[in-house]
Design an enzyme around this catalytic site. Structure first.
Site, PDB file in Angstrom:
ATOM      1  N   ASP A 148       0.826  -1.206   0.000  1.00  0.00           N
ATOM      2  CA  ASP A 148       0.000   0.000   0.000  1.00  0.00           C
ATOM      3  C   ASP A 148       0.861   1.256   0.000  1.00  0.00           C
ATOM      4  O   ASP A 148       1.980   1.233  -0.548  1.00  0.00           O
ATOM      5  CB  ASP A 148      -0.939  -0.020   1.200  1.00  0.00           C
ATOM      6  CG  ASP A 148      -2.307   0.556   0.906  1.00  0.00           C
ATOM      7  OD1 ASP A 148      -2.370   1.764   0.611  1.00  0.00           O
ATOM      8  OD2 ASP A 148      -3.300  -0.183   0.985  1.00  0.00           O
ATOM      9  N   HIS A 221      -3.932   6.107   3.354  1.00  0.00           N
ATOM     10  CA  HIS A 221      -4.613   4.934   2.811  1.00  0.00           C
ATOM     11  C   HIS A 221      -4.042   3.633   3.371  1.00  0.00           C
ATOM     12  O   HIS A 221      -4.768   2.749   3.821  1.00  0.00           O
ATOM     13  CB  HIS A 221      -4.519   4.955   1.287  1.00  0.00           C
ATOM     14  CG  HIS A 221      -5.302   3.885   0.597  1.00  0.00           C
ATOM     15  ND1 HIS A 221      -4.811   2.611   0.411  1.00  0.00           N
ATOM     16  CD2 HIS A 221      -6.534   3.899   0.043  1.00  0.00           C
ATOM     17  CE1 HIS A 221      -5.714   1.888  -0.231  1.00  0.00           C
ATOM     18  NE2 HIS A 221      -6.771   2.645  -0.459  1.00  0.00           N
ATOM     19  N   SER A 549     -11.107  -0.817  -1.410  1.00  0.00           N
ATOM     20  CA  SER A 549      -9.870  -0.778  -0.622  1.00  0.00           C
ATOM     21  C   SER A 549     -10.136  -1.106   0.832  1.00  0.00           C
ATOM     22  O   SER A 549      -9.279  -1.674   1.522  1.00  0.00           O
ATOM     23  CB  SER A 549      -9.234   0.612  -0.697  1.00  0.00           C
ATOM     24  OG  SER A 549      -8.489   0.785  -1.869  1.00  0.00           O
TER      25      SER A 549
END
Length: 764
Positions: A148, A221, A549
């Site tokens: 990620d 994220h 996600s």
């Protein structure tokens, strides 16, 4: 490549990255260098080279010197697991020379582009004193590798309070880098690495203003996905007062390793070579679960780097989870659909964030709002256009500040004007608050820059009528910061979640599963403003994100719990347990609803159903798959030897005679509409008893009108654990049947096991 955070392709967060395959396809001049991934045949490595990297460097050094780069400057990464090969900067002449070598297997051109989470544990039925959580010791000793954007190590979600020691088998490390020290790792966050050589080889610099040259997360994220999968317990977490409670990951006892492969730069690009390097390192380090909330454009498997790398991970017993993508609600939009990957779609949960509004006539209405300040608006005039006759009143520069200042503005007909534009216009004109009547849900929490309430157009007639018919209409009160639980129906298929049939292999049902993916609360990086409200920049360390996600790390966490309970289960067994025990009806005991259309969804939207961790712990039967099964599947795709070699990373394989359909826990029958085409499809499956020593399973079929399913035999008798039984299934449809029709095969035994598989027929 795409990072599946946010909403659909109709509304993409402008600060996210998405890698687009083939975006840099211009032919180089002989003097120019480009980056390539070179797949080599490992059997050609001379015994004189002790390592793959030394062989790769020697190979590069042997190329004609049409360049000023040394082999050290040419070589970016040497790959040992995801494939035998390397990535390097080469001229076209050098590439041509290299491709003529007997050891060369395949070439992949570098690709560039942009990046494409308190309540969900309860929604999934996870309990501290019963079920899979205590049985699995909350994921103890399992290692989840997150591929990620990095991690914010100081987050309370990565505290190692109560954590078990780092497993002795762990080979990873925490790298030193910008604003990141190895001392920041602990028994929870046991690894953190970053990969940017491919990015820098392309001349793209990592801007100090946009990212950290280390494993530290800039966007938030990666922090969000990692804490969703395995975050520790954090009391009092919330999103500006919404969703407050105790945050924790799905497997709070598991360890986390972060592999940062996605970067923010001046060009907002990331390199496929770096993604491949991160996956390769994760395999080397010894992760048990690999979670990727990103994906490349859909290509055949021999060109799909994530598919190739994931198959290598599966061979080594690593369970790979990927997000399905945010290109819904359109069909054929799934990513990461290789059958060895668990592909996860996004569902809603039974929680809404609302504001209440009481009009001057006493009518109280509830709408959606994420506005973060717990304020009241009282006794304000309601503005609805000049003469209360105009509908499209909130277009760009349409509002006169002299008319709307201090009032609540009602913005109508958002199907023709972008709601983001309307909210900006209401804020620009100095209004006190806004009411937005929209047709489809298209706003994210950070979009609420002013006190706002959103109403679906179907439930807004009374507000519109009041505003149009009453002179000096008023809003008596608007109240914010309300979290509402028990919303029905739930789950629904999130409108942005990508749908099948899979564009690469429509005969394999994708997505595999649905998991929570809308308004998921988890940790983020508090290094920059999350949103702006008026003159204030607001920062938070926990936030609500939406996207597949967010769904993927939920499945990764469940897989970690299953691995903790069943250490000997293969990745195929784990996927089967998750799929065959999935929930197939919502909280109103009806078929899942498509959030976008409001109509019943199909397995092309939700796969086998919604993930159900406690049931997955004891599935009764499993549909296991080994490498040879995947080889047979690939043989059936008609790939040539070079293409097969690229996927399998070997010179030899055995395409055995017989059926090539996978031993998958779901069934897809594809029929053509042409006359005289076959109307019956046959499948063969084998199931393994992982329940009690003795069991008798009876086939129970759920079949709609226009479809016929036959099963032989319809009874399976097991006299021991790990015993296998075969069965055949055939699907037939009527010529007048709809284009998508589906039923279910459920194997039911005397021990209350229900092993469920969707049976889908598609007419093309």
């Amino acid at each position: 490549m795409r990072l599946f955070l946010g909403v659909s392709s109709h509304h993409v967060w402008t600060w996210l990255l998405v890698l687009l395959m083939g975006s840099n396809n211009a032919m180089s001049t002989p003097e120019e260098h480009q980056t390539y991934i070179i797949h080599m045949d490992n059997s050609h490595k001379p015994a004189s080279f002790s390592t793959h990297e030394s062989w790769h460097r020697s190979t590069l050094a042997s190329l004609s010197p049409y360049h000023s780069l040394s082999d050290k400057e040419m070589l970016l990464y040497s790959y040992n697991h995801v494939m035998h090969g390397f990535s390097a900067r080469l001229t076209p002449s050098q590439l041509s020379e290299l491709e003529k070598l007997p050891a060369h297997r395949a070439t992949y051109r570098e690709s560039f582009g942009k990046l494409f989470t308190t309540h969900t544990t309860k929604f999934l039925g996870l309990k501290r004193n019963s079920g899979i959580w205590p049985t699995a010791s909350f994921g103890k000793d399992v290692i989840i590798g997150i591929i990620d954007t990095g991690v914010w190590p100081e987050s309370a979600s990565f505290s190692d309070r109560g954590m078990s020691p780092v497993p002795e088998r762990w080979k990873g490390e925490c790298e030193n880098g910008t604003a990141f020290s190895p001392s920041l790792c602990n028994k929870k966050l046991i690894g953190a690495r970053s990969f940017s050589k491919g990015l820098q080889a392309a001349g793209i610099k990592i801007s100090e203003d946009l990212d950290y040259d280390s494993a530290r997360d800039f966007y938030g994220h990666g922090t969000h996905t990692a804490s969703t999968a395995a975050g520790n317990y954090v009391l009092g977490a919330g999103h500006f007062g919404y969703a407050t409670g105790t945050a924790r990951g799905i497997a709070p006892g598991a360890h986390v390793a972060m592999y940062k492969v996605l970067w923010a730069t001046d060009s907002e690009t990331s390199a496929a070579t770096d993604v491949l390097a991160g996956m390769d390192q994760a395999i080397t380090d010894g992760v048990d679960i690999m979670s990727l909330s990103l994906g490349f454009d859909q290509t055949p498997y021999f060109d799909d780097i994530i598919a190739i790398a994931s198959l290598s991970a599966i061979e080594k017993g690593i369970f790979v989870v990927c997000a399905a993508g945010n290109d819904g609600p359109g069909w054929n939009s799934t990513y990461n659909g290789a059958p060895w990957i668990m592909t996860v779609g996004a569902g809603t949960v039974d929680r809404n964030f609302v504001a209440t509004m009481t009009l001057g006539n006493g009518l109280t209405i509830e709408g959606t709002s994420y506005f973060p300040q717990g304020i009241y608006i009282t006794n304000a005039l309601l503005y609805y256009g000049k003469g209360n006759t105009s509908k499209e009143i909130c277009d760009f520069s349409a509002l006169d500040p002299r008319e709307v200042a201090g009032k609540v503005v009602l913005c109508d007909n958002s199907t023709s004007i972008d709601v983001h534009t309307q909210m900006y216009e209401v804020e620009r004109a100095g209004a006190k608050a806004g009411i937005f009547l929209i047709d489809k849900p298209t706003l994210d929490p950070e979009d609420y820059s002013i006190p706002s309430l959103v109403l679906q157009t179907g439930s807004s007639d009374s507000v519109r009528e009041y505003a149009m018919t009453v002179k000096n209409a008023t809003v008596k009160e608007m109240r914010f910061l309300l979290t509402k639980l028990g919303t029905k129906p739930a789950p629904q298929v999130a409108y942005f979640s990508s749908r099948g049939p899979d564009p690469v292999s429509p005969g394999v049902l994708k997505p595999d599963i649905l998991a929570p993916g809308e308004d998921v609360l988890a940790a983020v990086a508090p290094n920059r403003p999350y949103m702006e409200t008026g003159i204030y920049d607001l920062v938070t360390d926990y936030a609500l994100y939406s996207g597949t996600s967010m769904a993927a790390p939920h499945a990764a966490g469940v897989a970690a719990l299953l691995r903790a309970v069943h250490r000997d289960w293969s990745p195929g067994a784990i996927r089967s347990a998750i799929m065959t025990t999935a929930i197939t009806i919502d909280s109103t005991y009806m078929t899942f609803i498509d959030q976008w259309t409001g109509l019943p969804a199909t397995p092309l939207d939700f796969g086998a159903g919604h993930i159900n961790p406690n049931k997955a712990m004891d599935p009764g039967l499993i549909y296991d798959i080994d490498l040879q099964d995947y080889i047979q599947f690939l043989c059936g795709l008609g790939y040539n030897d070079r293409q097969m070699s690229a996927v399998l990373r070997r010179r030899e394989w055995d395409c055995k005679e017989g059926p090539t359909n996978l031993n998958y826990p779901s069934f897809v029958a594809i029929f053509t509409k042409a006359t005289n085409s076959p109307t019956v499809k046959n499948f063969t499956r084998v199931v393994t008893n992982v329940g009690g020593d003795t069991a008798v399973y009876q086939a129970v079929l759920e079949v709609p009108t226009g479809m016929r399913i036959r099963i032989e035999p319809n009874t399976l008798t097991f006299t021991g654990k790990d015993q296998k039984q075969w069965f055949d299934l055939s699907v037939e449809i009527d010529t007048e049947a709809p284009d998508v029709i589906y039923g279910y095969l459920r194997w039911v035994d005397q021990h209350n096991h229900i092993v469920s598989s969707p049976v889908v027929a598609i007419k093309t």
